[in-house]
Enzyme design. Sequence first.
Site, PDB file in Angstrom:
ATOM      1  N   TRP A 130       4.674   2.676  -4.455  1.00  0.00           N
ATOM      2  CA  TRP A 130       5.629   3.116  -4.785  1.00  0.00           C
ATOM      3  C   TRP A 130       7.084   3.103  -3.370  1.00  0.00           C
ATOM      4  CZ3 TRP A 130       5.804   6.733  -0.900  1.00  0.00           C
ATOM      5  CH2 TRP A 130       5.325   6.758  -0.221  1.00  0.00           C
ATOM      6  N   ASN A 131       6.315   2.944  -2.158  1.00  0.00           N
ATOM      7  CA  ASN A 131       6.864   3.207  -1.130  1.00  0.00           C
ATOM      8  C   ASN A 131       7.930   2.298  -0.526  1.00  0.00           C
ATOM      9  OD1 ASN A 131       5.221   1.483  -0.344  1.00  0.00           O
ATOM     10  ND2 ASN A 131       4.542   1.866   2.114  1.00  0.00           N
ATOM     11  N   LYS A 154       1.123  -4.635 -11.970  1.00  0.00           N
ATOM     12  CA  LYS A 154       1.099  -2.692 -12.109  1.00  0.00           C
ATOM     13  C   LYS A 154       1.044  -2.079 -11.093  1.00  0.00           C
ATOM     14  CE  LYS A 154      -1.398   1.139 -11.174  1.00  0.00           C
ATOM     15  NZ  LYS A 154      -0.277   2.344 -11.417  1.00  0.00           N
ATOM     16  N   GLY A 206      -2.051  -0.342  -1.013  1.00  0.00           N
ATOM     17  CA  GLY A 206      -2.278   1.029  -1.302  1.00  0.00           C
ATOM     18  C   GLY A 206      -3.312   2.218  -0.160  1.00  0.00           C
ATOM     19  N   SER A 207      -4.022   2.459  -1.289  1.00  0.00           N
ATOM     20  CA  SER A 207      -4.247   3.620   0.318  1.00  0.00           C
ATOM     21  C   SER A 207      -6.161   3.065   0.164  1.00  0.00           C
ATOM     22  CB  SER A 207      -5.139   5.221  -0.582  1.00  0.00           C
ATOM     23  OG  SER A 207      -5.726   4.929  -1.908  1.00  0.00           O
ATOM     24  N   GLU A 228      -4.562  -4.514   1.451  1.00  0.00           N
ATOM     25  CA  GLU A 228      -3.434  -4.306   2.496  1.00  0.00           C
ATOM     26  C   GLU A 228      -3.178  -3.065   1.973  1.00  0.00           C
ATOM     27  OE1 GLU A 228      -1.608  -5.849   4.153  1.00  0.00           O
ATOM     28  OE2 GLU A 228      -1.883  -8.128   3.959  1.00  0.00           O
ATOM     29  N   CYS A 262       3.543   2.024   5.756  1.00  0.00           N
ATOM     30  CA  CYS A 262       2.026   1.793   6.223  1.00  0.00           C
ATOM     31  C   CYS A 262       2.049   1.400   7.866  1.00  0.00           C
ATOM     32  CB  CYS A 262       1.133   0.258   5.336  1.00  0.00           C
ATOM     33  SG  CYS A 262       2.456  -0.853   5.314  1.00  0.00           S
TER      34      CYS A 262
HETATM   35  P1  NAP Z   1      -2.018   4.352  -3.877  1.00  0.00           P
HETATM   36  O1  NAP Z   1      -2.057   6.113  -4.538  1.00  0.00           O
HETATM   37  O2  NAP Z   1      -3.650   4.022  -3.649  1.00  0.00           O
HETATM   38  O3  NAP Z   1      -1.297   3.398  -4.760  1.00  0.00           O
HETATM   39  C1  NAP Z   1      -1.343   2.699  -4.553  1.00  0.00           C
HETATM   40  C2  NAP Z   1      -1.535   1.445  -6.317  1.00  0.00           C
HETATM   41  O4  NAP Z   1      -3.081   1.533  -6.254  1.00  0.00           O
HETATM   42  C3  NAP Z   1      -1.293   2.270  -7.245  1.00  0.00           C
HETATM   43  O5  NAP Z   1      -0.268   1.955  -8.126  1.00  0.00           O
HETATM   44  C4  NAP Z   1      -1.646   3.273  -7.974  1.00  0.00           C
HETATM   45  O6  NAP Z   1      -1.853   3.746  -9.528  1.00  0.00           O
HETATM   46  C5  NAP Z   1      -3.000   2.383  -7.412  1.00  0.00           C
HETATM   47  N1  NAP Z   1      -4.633   3.090  -7.891  1.00  0.00           N
HETATM   48  C6  NAP Z   1      -4.086   3.970  -6.292  1.00  0.00           C
HETATM   49  N2  NAP Z   1      -6.066   4.998  -7.221  1.00  0.00           N
HETATM   50  C7  NAP Z   1      -6.901   3.478  -7.871  1.00  0.00           C
HETATM   51  C8  NAP Z   1      -7.528   3.126  -7.745  1.00  0.00           C
HETATM   52  N3  NAP Z   1      -8.557   4.177  -8.170  1.00  0.00           N
HETATM   53  N4  NAP Z   1      -7.739   2.097  -8.920  1.00  0.00           N
HETATM   54  C9  NAP Z   1      -7.032   1.361  -9.248  1.00  0.00           C
HETATM   55  N5  NAP Z   1      -5.696   1.784  -9.196  1.00  0.00           N
HETATM   56  C10 NAP Z   1      -5.773   3.054  -8.037  1.00  0.00           C
HETATM   57  O7  NAP Z   1      -0.858   4.526  -2.515  1.00  0.00           O
HETATM   58  P2  NAP Z   1      -1.063   5.409  -2.300  1.00  0.00           P
HETATM   59  O8  NAP Z   1      -0.161   7.008  -2.114  1.00  0.00           O
HETATM   60  O9  NAP Z   1       1.080   4.621  -3.728  1.00  0.00           O
HETATM   61  O10 NAP Z   1       0.704   4.614  -1.462  1.00  0.00           O
HETATM   62  C11 NAP Z   1       0.413   4.707   0.071  1.00  0.00           C
HETATM   63  C12 NAP Z   1      -0.567   4.248   0.907  1.00  0.00           C
HETATM   64  O11 NAP Z   1      -0.381   2.612   0.460  1.00  0.00           O
HETATM   65  C13 NAP Z   1      -1.018   4.156   1.880  1.00  0.00           C
HETATM   66  O12 NAP Z   1      -2.097   4.917   2.637  1.00  0.00           O
HETATM   67  C14 NAP Z   1      -0.020   3.540   2.237  1.00  0.00           C
HETATM   68  O13 NAP Z   1      -0.346   2.724   4.493  1.00  0.00           O
HETATM   69  C15 NAP Z   1      -0.606   1.604   1.737  1.00  0.00           C
HETATM   70  N6  NAP Z   1       0.181   0.882   2.603  1.00  0.00           N
HETATM   71  C16 NAP Z   1       0.340  -0.021   2.930  1.00  0.00           C
HETATM   72  C17 NAP Z   1       1.078  -1.275   3.192  1.00  0.00           C
HETATM   73  C18 NAP Z   1       0.287  -2.283   4.015  1.00  0.00           C
HETATM   74  O14 NAP Z   1       0.926  -3.785   3.895  1.00  0.00           O
HETATM   75  N7  NAP Z   1      -1.130  -2.276   4.567  1.00  0.00           N
HETATM   76  C19 NAP Z   1       1.468  -1.836   2.471  1.00  0.00           C
HETATM   77  C20 NAP Z   1       2.672  -0.051   2.035  1.00  0.00           C
HETATM   78  C21 NAP Z   1       1.066   0.973   1.909  1.00  0.00           C
HETATM   79  P3  NAP Z   1      -0.520   5.063  -9.357  1.00  0.00           P
HETATM   80  O15 NAP Z   1       0.349   5.540  -9.168  1.00  0.00           O
HETATM   81  O16 NAP Z   1      -1.031   4.677 -11.470  1.00  0.00           O
HETATM   82  O17 NAP Z   1      -1.984   5.385  -8.938  1.00  0.00           O
END
Ligand code: NAP
Length: 460
Positions: A130-131, A154, A206-207, A228, A262
């Site tokens: 979402w960020n 998704k 994501g995470s 990522e 991130c």
């Molecule tokens: P997140 O909780 O991992 O969510 C990201 C996406 O993954 C969402 O669509 C989420 O769906 C989905 N998701 C979560 N758990 C999952 C699972 N077990 N299996 C499949 N899909 C799953 O991360 P966030 O809190 O939204 O984002 C923050 C993280 O993203 C931070 O760690 C940040 O550093 C990282 N990030 C990295 C980059 C990069 O380019 N390296 C860029 C931006 C952000 P739901 O929303 O439905 O849970």
Amino acid sequence: MSIESINPYNNEVLTTFEEFSNDQVDALIGRAYAAYQQWRRTEFPKRAELLKRVAAEMRAKRDDLARLSTLEMGKKFGESKGELALSAKIIEYYAENGERFLSPQKIDVKYGEAEIHHEPIGPLLGVMPWNFPYYQVVRFAAPNLMAGNVVLIKHASNVPQTAIAIGQLFRTAGALDGLYTNLVLRGSKVERIIEDPRIVGVSLTGSVEAGRAIAAKAGEKLKKVVLELGGSDPFIVLDDANIDKAVGYAVFSRMLNTGQQCTAAKRFIVSESVSDKFLKAFSEKLLSLQPGDPMEEKTSLAPVCSEAHAKKLVEQIDGAVSSGAKVVIGGKRLDRPGAFIEPTILTNVKPDSQAYKEEFFGPVALYFTAKDEEDAIRLANDSPFGLGGAVFTEDLARGKRVAEQIESGMVFVNHPTLSSPELPFGGVKNSGFGRELSALGITEFVNKKLVRLATVNDPL
Ligand code: NAP
């Protein structure tokens, strides 16, 4: 279970959506698969035309789209507009350069000809955060559509309206049905999609936790994956740095998107001899930020993305403090409605504590002093993450020498880590693998196919 769109500025529920059923998802994958059969044969100029129309639509609707994401995830309106401008630039970048990036590459051979051709591979799943709800999606979708793949997205569950708006941009631009599909789903439904034989690859931003789950399922099904993930980027200030400029960039990098980036600077590593001056100015600037409605221009401190996220950040801060960290400024929720957190600086973060190793995805800075250049490099690399990083020094040769020793996917000298269409983006260690943007980003999900020509009389 329904998916809620909530304004983190006042925690008001804006609207709710029903998750798609399994049958709906299966039918949408079928449409994506059918679209792929047509799109893979569509000439590059036609693909580029569609992408340019999407970018034009995005620019034309910039303010409405920016308002939507600000309402859903709390980013300052000005930052939302900036994100949309960058997103349109990325789409245009691939429309203009994609064919060149994917042109056949000749290999020197003794006889006949050998070439690498770049062919699309099929429908791809993008799991997005979402960020930066527009930028993250186009970073994945634009190069892959230009390459002849089709995408299913998704998006994060807290930005459902923004996710729908992106799909609408493609429809208005005249995209083939199934070319870009928005899936209204929770993360728990992702593994089922990866299992579908029509899906050939998956990209997650994501995470780390989500990365592990997705990579495990993709591994089981032998599907290509790009990750990522999170970061805890070092921001190194050497003794010869321009401190005023470094402090300005430190505030910018830690506070952009209310710290939910991130590649935000998360660990400040400052040479002992300049530390007092830096820390004083850094603290003063953070304390001067004015909380308020992210839609208003005068607001310099926006909420974080949700109530749950604000609570998690405070728990992380409390955890750090209980294991010995000291609060220089901040450390608490703001005494007002909405998901607001005080800008926070923590020192004395102990190497054996959880805080030392984890990502603070919000306005919280971990602060360290370094004895010398070598110590700064040691501290920078003492992290499970390796996404970006920044080094400040007036001596560019020194900056390059330090940059070469940082274990990360990106290092900037005298600038904070930033994203631009032509610069490759991605990390090492727990920050993931694969690259997005630049020429590298368009070749992650293509078949790099060898075509070897010879006559039957040529030797083997
Ligand atoms: P997140 O909780 O991992 O969510 C990201 C996406 O993954 C969402 O669509 C989420 O769906 C989905 N998701 C979560 N758990 C999952 C699972 N077990 N299996 C499949 N899909 C799953 O991360 P966030 O809190 O939204 O984002 C923050 C993280 O993203 C931070 O760690 C940040 O550093 C990282 N990030 C990295 C980059 C990069 O380019 N390296 C860029 C931006 C952000 P739901 O929303 O439905 O849970």
